[in-house]
Design a protein around this motif. Structure first.
Motif, PDB file in Angstrom:
ATOM      1  N   ALA A 146      40.641  38.328  41.099  1.00 56.24           N
ATOM      2  CA  ALA A 146      40.695  38.165  42.562  1.00 56.24           C
ATOM      3  C   ALA A 146      39.326  37.787  43.109  1.00 56.24           C
ATOM      4  N   ARG A 147      38.279  38.332  42.495  1.00 58.34           N
ATOM      5  CA  ARG A 147      36.913  38.010  42.935  1.00 58.34           C
ATOM      6  C   ARG A 147      36.516  36.565  42.652  1.00 58.34           C
ATOM      7  N   ALA A 148      37.300  35.892  41.829  1.00 57.60           N
ATOM      8  CA  ALA A 148      37.011  34.479  41.547  1.00 57.60           C
ATOM      9  C   ALA A 148      37.584  33.568  42.622  1.00 57.60           C
ATOM     10  N   LEU A 149      38.451  34.122  43.489  1.00 61.85           N
ATOM     11  CA  LEU A 149      39.160  33.292  44.467  1.00 61.85           C
ATOM     12  C   LEU A 149      38.275  32.919  45.647  1.00 61.85           C
ATOM     13  N   PRO A 150      38.514  31.743  46.229  1.00 66.33           N
ATOM     14  CA  PRO A 150      37.888  31.444  47.517  1.00 66.33           C
ATOM     15  C   PRO A 150      38.530  32.327  48.597  1.00 66.33           C
ATOM     16  N   PRO A 151      37.928  32.385  49.805  1.00 70.66           N
ATOM     17  CA  PRO A 151      38.431  33.298  50.841  1.00 70.66           C
ATOM     18  C   PRO A 151      39.913  33.090  51.181  1.00 70.66           C
ATOM     19  N   ASP A 152      40.391  31.865  51.080  1.00 71.14           N
ATOM     20  CA  ASP A 152      41.811  31.615  51.388  1.00 71.14           C
ATOM     21  C   ASP A 152      42.684  31.585  50.129  1.00 71.14           C
ATOM     22  N   GLY A 153      42.137  32.054  49.009  1.00 71.29           N
ATOM     23  CA  GLY A 153      42.896  32.047  47.757  1.00 71.29           C
ATOM     24  C   GLY A 153      43.902  33.188  47.701  1.00 71.29           C
ATOM     25  N   LYS A 154      44.755  33.138  46.694  1.00 78.38           N
ATOM     26  CA  LYS A 154      45.811  34.144  46.573  1.00 78.38           C
ATOM     27  C   LYS A 154      46.092  34.452  45.111  1.00 78.38           C
ATOM     28  N   LEU A 155      46.314  35.718  44.848  1.00 71.35           N
ATOM     29  CA  LEU A 155      46.680  36.156  43.496  1.00 71.35           C
ATOM     30  C   LEU A 155      47.955  36.970  43.583  1.00 71.35           C
ATOM     31  N   ILE A 156      48.932  36.640  42.774  1.00 66.54           N
ATOM     32  CA  ILE A 156      50.131  37.475  42.632  1.00 66.54           C
ATOM     33  C   ILE A 156      50.047  38.160  41.280  1.00 66.54           C
ATOM     34  N   THR A 157      50.201  39.485  41.269  1.00 66.13           N
ATOM     35  CA  THR A 157      50.197  40.225  40.008  1.00 66.13           C
ATOM     36  C   THR A 157      51.469  41.054  39.913  1.00 66.13           C
ATOM     37  N   ILE A 158      52.053  41.103  38.733  1.00 67.43           N
ATOM     38  CA  ILE A 158      53.363  41.736  38.541  1.00 67.43           C
ATOM     39  C   ILE A 158      53.227  42.953  37.625  1.00 67.43           C
ATOM     40  N   GLU A 159      53.771  44.085  38.070  1.00 70.08           N
ATOM     41  CA  GLU A 159      53.697  45.320  37.276  1.00 70.08           C
ATOM     42  C   GLU A 159      55.049  46.040  37.310  1.00 70.08           C
ATOM     43  N   LEU A 160      55.502  46.448  36.146  1.00 73.51           N
ATOM     44  CA  LEU A 160      56.791  47.142  36.007  1.00 73.51           C
ATOM     45  C   LEU A 160      56.721  48.617  36.384  1.00 73.51           C
ATOM     46  N   ASP A 161      55.625  49.271  36.036  1.00 76.27           N
ATOM     47  CA  ASP A 161      55.554  50.734  36.132  1.00 76.27           C
ATOM     48  C   ASP A 161      55.032  51.147  37.516  1.00 76.27           C
ATOM     49  N   PRO A 162      55.827  51.908  38.281  1.00 72.09           N
ATOM     50  CA  PRO A 162      55.400  52.268  39.642  1.00 72.09           C
ATOM     51  C   PRO A 162      54.114  53.089  39.675  1.00 72.09           C
ATOM     52  N   GLU A 163      53.899  53.922  38.641  1.00 71.12           N
ATOM     53  CA  GLU A 163      52.654  54.719  38.602  1.00 71.12           C
ATOM     54  C   GLU A 163      51.443  53.810  38.412  1.00 71.12           C
ATOM     55  N   HIS A 164      51.580  52.848  37.516  1.00 72.06           N
ATOM     56  CA  HIS A 164      50.478  51.902  37.307  1.00 72.06           C
ATOM     57  C   HIS A 164      50.214  51.129  38.603  1.00 72.06           C
ATOM     58  N   ALA A 165      51.297  50.698  39.238  1.00 72.14           N
ATOM     59  CA  ALA A 165      51.160  49.886  40.461  1.00 72.14           C
ATOM     60  C   ALA A 165      50.468  50.679  41.573  1.00 72.14           C
TER      61      ALA A 165
END
Ligand code: SAH
Ligand code: DHB
Ligand code: MG
Length: 227
Positions: free
Chosen positions: A82-101
């Protein structure tokens, strides 16, 4: 064949420590993400600090403004990316485990990147079709680091959600060297081999892999460019 407990682990870790002290700034935010993940009892399988920064630099070098990650855990690699993104950039991350999320969401907020990160809770193979039907534009950079048996399916999705020039990185493709065992009964080895063969045989993909040693042992990452 059991992988040997490597006699080289202590020097790999010491060299990682040296490289980090020589090259990385101290980073209380990332240190906190590790500690809070540990405290919450998450498995300690996040990328190493040097691989995290390597992914970060790769995404910056590529001017990635749209990043997809499959497998969030506590959000450690997510923060690096996420720190590599420009200010208007976007990252989607997918996680199965609710505790991890839950741990990841808190870490992303502490890191000040939650405005750019959309954490989706669920099985990646359920979420990826939603991302497609939402009409999201192509991702510039995709990091695949979740359950290994689905790696070929994740690569197929990654390609579908890519454009010409997109970069796909696949984690954990060496596995202490076990990757060379064609008859392995380890499902993670079998599926990582299938994923490498898929990459090597796909006409739209140019790829290689690098072996890595360091604080997290002996493993490797595959990198692919969509032609
Ligand atoms: N990328 C993280 C590490 C991810 S570990 C980092 O380097 O910091 C792998 C994660 O994938 C785990 O949190 C696990 O719960 C998640 N996972 C396993 N199966 C999944 C699935 N089917 N869909 C999405 N995430 C999954
Ligand atoms: C495992 C998974 C990972 O993503 C990783 O980086 C290391 C280990 C595992 O499932 O064992
Ligand atoms: Mg991994």
């Amino acid at each position: 064949m059991d992988p040997p407990v490597s006699a080289h682990q202590s020097i790999w870790s010491a060299v990682d420590d040296y490289l980090i002290s020589a090259l990385h700034a101290s980073d209380p935010v990332l240190d906190h993400a590790i500690v809070s993940s540990q405290t919450a009892g998450l498995p300690e399988i996040q990328v190493s600090e040097t691989l995290g920064k390597f992914l970060h630099l790769l995404a910056r070098i590529h001017h990635a403004s749209r990043i997809l990650e499959i497998g969030t855990l506590g959000g450690y690699s997510t923060i690096w990316l996420a720190r590599a993104l420009p200010p208007d950039g976007k990252l989607i991350t997918i996680e199965l485990d609710p505790e991890h999320a839950k741990v990841a969401q808190a870490n992303l907020e502490s890191a000040g990147v939650s405005d750019r990160v959309d954490l989706r809770l669920g099985a990646a193979l359920d979420i990826l079709p939603q991302i497609e039907s939402d009409g999201e534009s192509a991702f510039d950079f995709i990091f695949i680091d979740a359950d290994k048996p689905s790696n070929v399916a994740y690569l197929e999705w990654a390609l579908k959600l890519s454009r010409s020039g997109s970069v796909i990185v696949l984690d954990n493709v060496v596995r202490d060297g076990a990757i060379i065992e064609a008859e392995s009964i380890d499902e993670k080895v079998r599926s990582s081999r299938a994923a490498l063969e898929w990459l090597g045989n796909h006409p739209q993909i140019e790829s290689t892999a690098v072996q890595t040693v360091g604080a997290k042992g002996y493993d490797g990452v595959a990198i692919a460019l969509v032609k």
